[in-house]
Design a protein around this motif. Structure first.
Motif, PDB file in Angstrom:
ATOM      1  N   MET A   1     123.646  26.877  50.114  1.00 56.49           N
ATOM      2  CA  MET A   1     124.182  27.109  49.032  1.00 56.49           C
ATOM      3  C   MET A   1     123.488  26.424  47.911  1.00 56.49           C
ATOM      4  O   MET A   1     122.888  25.207  47.858  1.00 56.49           O
ATOM      5  CB  MET A   1     125.750  26.222  49.191  1.00 56.49           C
ATOM      6  CG  MET A   1     126.616  26.490  47.954  1.00 56.49           C
ATOM      7  SD  MET A   1     128.119  25.793  48.096  1.00 56.49           S
ATOM      8  CE  MET A   1     128.011  24.506  46.873  1.00 56.49           C
ATOM      9  N   ARG A   2     123.249  26.977  46.776  1.00 56.61           N
ATOM     10  CA  ARG A   2     122.570  26.597  45.683  1.00 56.61           C
ATOM     11  C   ARG A   2     123.351  25.631  44.412  1.00 56.61           C
ATOM     12  O   ARG A   2     124.421  26.716  44.240  1.00 56.61           O
ATOM     13  CB  ARG A   2     121.646  27.570  44.991  1.00 56.61           C
ATOM     14  CG  ARG A   2     120.856  27.042  44.044  1.00 56.61           C
ATOM     15  CD  ARG A   2     119.823  28.008  43.499  1.00 56.61           C
ATOM     16  NE  ARG A   2     119.215  27.399  42.461  1.00 56.61           N
ATOM     17  CZ  ARG A   2     118.536  27.970  41.415  1.00 56.61           C
ATOM     18  NH1 ARG A   2     118.626  29.588  41.477  1.00 56.61           N
ATOM     19  NH2 ARG A   2     117.832  27.401  40.360  1.00 56.61           N
ATOM     20  N   ILE A   3     123.172  24.695  44.036  1.00 53.92           N
ATOM     21  CA  ILE A   3     124.043  24.008  43.136  1.00 53.92           C
ATOM     22  C   ILE A   3     123.359  24.289  41.730  1.00 53.92           C
ATOM     23  O   ILE A   3     122.131  23.726  41.422  1.00 53.92           O
ATOM     24  CB  ILE A   3     124.141  22.610  43.535  1.00 53.92           C
ATOM     25  CG1 ILE A   3     124.772  22.248  44.818  1.00 53.92           C
ATOM     26  CG2 ILE A   3     124.830  21.948  42.405  1.00 53.92           C
ATOM     27  CD1 ILE A   3     124.811  21.014  45.251  1.00 53.92           C
ATOM     28  N   SER A   4     124.045  24.846  40.843  1.00 51.59           N
ATOM     29  CA  SER A   4     123.169  25.181  39.523  1.00 51.59           C
ATOM     30  C   SER A   4     123.440  24.018  38.610  1.00 51.59           C
ATOM     31  O   SER A   4     124.283  23.058  38.819  1.00 51.59           O
ATOM     32  CB  SER A   4     124.145  26.490  38.778  1.00 51.59           C
ATOM     33  OG  SER A   4     125.346  25.854  38.377  1.00 51.59           O
ATOM     34  N   SER A   5     122.487  23.577  37.568  1.00 49.56           N
ATOM     35  CA  SER A   5     122.839  22.747  36.576  1.00 49.56           C
ATOM     36  C   SER A   5     123.881  22.617  35.863  1.00 49.56           C
ATOM     37  O   SER A   5     124.327  21.592  35.468  1.00 49.56           O
ATOM     38  CB  SER A   5     121.204  22.590  35.888  1.00 49.56           C
ATOM     39  OG  SER A   5     121.121  23.758  35.182  1.00 49.56           O
ATOM     40  N   ILE A   8     126.431  20.775  37.763  1.00 53.72           N
ATOM     41  CA  ILE A   8     126.304  19.237  37.797  1.00 53.72           C
ATOM     42  C   ILE A   8     126.821  18.772  36.639  1.00 53.72           C
ATOM     43  O   ILE A   8     127.520  17.717  36.642  1.00 53.72           O
ATOM     44  CB  ILE A   8     124.713  19.073  38.288  1.00 53.72           C
ATOM     45  CG1 ILE A   8     124.392  19.464  39.522  1.00 53.72           C
ATOM     46  CG2 ILE A   8     124.445  17.499  38.106  1.00 53.72           C
ATOM     47  CD1 ILE A   8     122.826  19.449  39.966  1.00 53.72           C
ATOM     48  N   VAL A   9     126.348  19.277  35.276  1.00 56.53           N
ATOM     49  CA  VAL A   9     126.597  18.843  34.259  1.00 56.53           C
ATOM     50  C   VAL A   9     127.922  18.897  33.984  1.00 56.53           C
ATOM     51  O   VAL A   9     128.702  17.893  33.558  1.00 56.53           O
ATOM     52  CB  VAL A   9     126.006  19.505  33.130  1.00 56.53           C
ATOM     53  CG1 VAL A   9     126.528  19.398  31.755  1.00 56.53           C
ATOM     54  CG2 VAL A   9     124.632  19.577  33.209  1.00 56.53           C
ATOM     55  N   LYS A  10     128.967  19.762  34.321  1.00 56.55           N
ATOM     56  CA  LYS A  10     130.427  20.094  34.434  1.00 56.55           C
ATOM     57  C   LYS A  10     130.907  18.947  35.165  1.00 56.55           C
ATOM     58  O   LYS A  10     131.823  18.091  34.819  1.00 56.55           O
ATOM     59  CB  LYS A  10     130.908  21.380  34.928  1.00 56.55           C
ATOM     60  CG  LYS A  10     132.125  21.491  34.614  1.00 56.55           C
ATOM     61  CD  LYS A  10     132.677  23.075  35.108  1.00 56.55           C
ATOM     62  CE  LYS A  10     133.980  23.583  34.721  1.00 56.55           C
ATOM     63  NZ  LYS A  10     134.468  24.815  35.244  1.00 56.55           N
ATOM     64  N   MET A  15     128.910  16.418  27.869  1.00 55.78           N
ATOM     65  CA  MET A  15     129.542  17.360  26.860  1.00 55.78           C
ATOM     66  C   MET A  15     128.383  18.226  26.095  1.00 55.78           C
ATOM     67  O   MET A  15     128.605  19.277  25.696  1.00 55.78           O
ATOM     68  CB  MET A  15     130.394  16.545  25.855  1.00 55.78           C
ATOM     69  CG  MET A  15     131.707  15.967  26.298  1.00 55.78           C
ATOM     70  SD  MET A  15     132.591  17.253  27.210  1.00 55.78           S
ATOM     71  CE  MET A  15     134.023  16.054  27.817  1.00 55.78           C
ATOM     72  N   ASN A  16     127.250  17.367  26.034  1.00 56.44           N
ATOM     73  CA  ASN A  16     126.238  18.186  25.470  1.00 56.44           C
ATOM     74  C   ASN A  16     125.345  19.124  26.466  1.00 56.44           C
ATOM     75  O   ASN A  16     125.597  19.110  27.669  1.00 56.44           O
ATOM     76  CB  ASN A  16     125.280  17.200  24.873  1.00 56.44           C
ATOM     77  CG  ASN A  16     125.812  16.302  23.660  1.00 56.44           C
ATOM     78  OD1 ASN A  16     126.793  16.813  23.203  1.00 56.44           O
ATOM     79  ND2 ASN A  16     125.252  15.284  23.785  1.00 56.44           N
ATOM     80  N   HIS A  17     124.668  20.052  26.051  1.00 57.36           N
ATOM     81  CA  HIS A  17     124.026  20.954  26.681  1.00 57.36           C
ATOM     82  C   HIS A  17     122.693  20.366  27.143  1.00 57.36           C
ATOM     83  O   HIS A  17     121.948  20.026  26.418  1.00 57.36           O
ATOM     84  CB  HIS A  17     123.620  22.537  25.999  1.00 57.36           C
ATOM     85  CG  HIS A  17     122.737  22.966  26.881  1.00 57.36           C
ATOM     86  ND1 HIS A  17     123.204  23.906  27.821  1.00 57.36           N
ATOM     87  CD2 HIS A  17     121.474  23.406  26.531  1.00 57.36           C
ATOM     88  CE1 HIS A  17     122.214  24.508  28.418  1.00 57.36           C
ATOM     89  NE2 HIS A  17     120.930  24.360  27.303  1.00 57.36           N
ATOM     90  N   TYR A  18     122.346  20.316  28.421  1.00 54.81           N
ATOM     91  CA  TYR A  18     120.997  19.593  28.931  1.00 54.81           C
ATOM     92  C   TYR A  18     120.313  20.822  29.743  1.00 54.81           C
ATOM     93  O   TYR A  18     121.004  21.021  30.856  1.00 54.81           O
ATOM     94  CB  TYR A  18     121.220  18.253  29.573  1.00 54.81           C
ATOM     95  CG  TYR A  18     121.685  17.117  28.663  1.00 54.81           C
ATOM     96  CD1 TYR A  18     120.604  16.528  27.951  1.00 54.81           C
ATOM     97  CD2 TYR A  18     123.186  16.617  28.537  1.00 54.81           C
ATOM     98  CE1 TYR A  18     120.988  15.512  26.961  1.00 54.81           C
ATOM     99  CE2 TYR A  18     123.501  15.794  27.659  1.00 54.81           C
ATOM    100  CZ  TYR A  18     122.324  15.149  26.773  1.00 54.81           C
ATOM    101  OH  TYR A  18     122.851  14.196  26.095  1.00 54.81           O
TER     102      TYR A  18
END
Length: 80
Positions: A1-5, A8-10, A15-18
């Motif tokens: 299972m791959r965890i997307s960035s 993780i951010v969510k 709140m900002n896009h990284y």
């Protein structure tokens, strides 16, 4: 299972896009700020050459100089 960035951010409620690159850069810089060995950081990042990793030490050295200038007691001494 791959965890997307994005996941993780969510989960971290950021709140900002990284980008993954931004998070990677931040991690490497923080490791060096806290005294991690450059060779260890090189291995963690998967850099073939330590020269690539040295980009992060420049940022770290600038930060250290700023902290030293700000908090060094000699800078607050009056010589009069």
């Amino acid at each position: 299972m791959r965890i997307s960035s994005k996941n993780i951010v969510k989960k971290a409620k950021i709140m900002n896009h990284y980008t993954p690159h931004c998070l990677r850069h931040t991690m490497a810089t923080m490791l060096l700020y806290n005294g991690a060995d450059i060779r260890a950081v090189q291995e963690i990042l998967g850099h073939a050459s330590v020269i690539t990793t040295q980009i992060y030490t420049e940022v770290s050295q600038k930060h250290k100089k700023k902290v030293l200038t700000k908090f060094n007691a000699r800078n607050r001494m009056s010589l009069s």
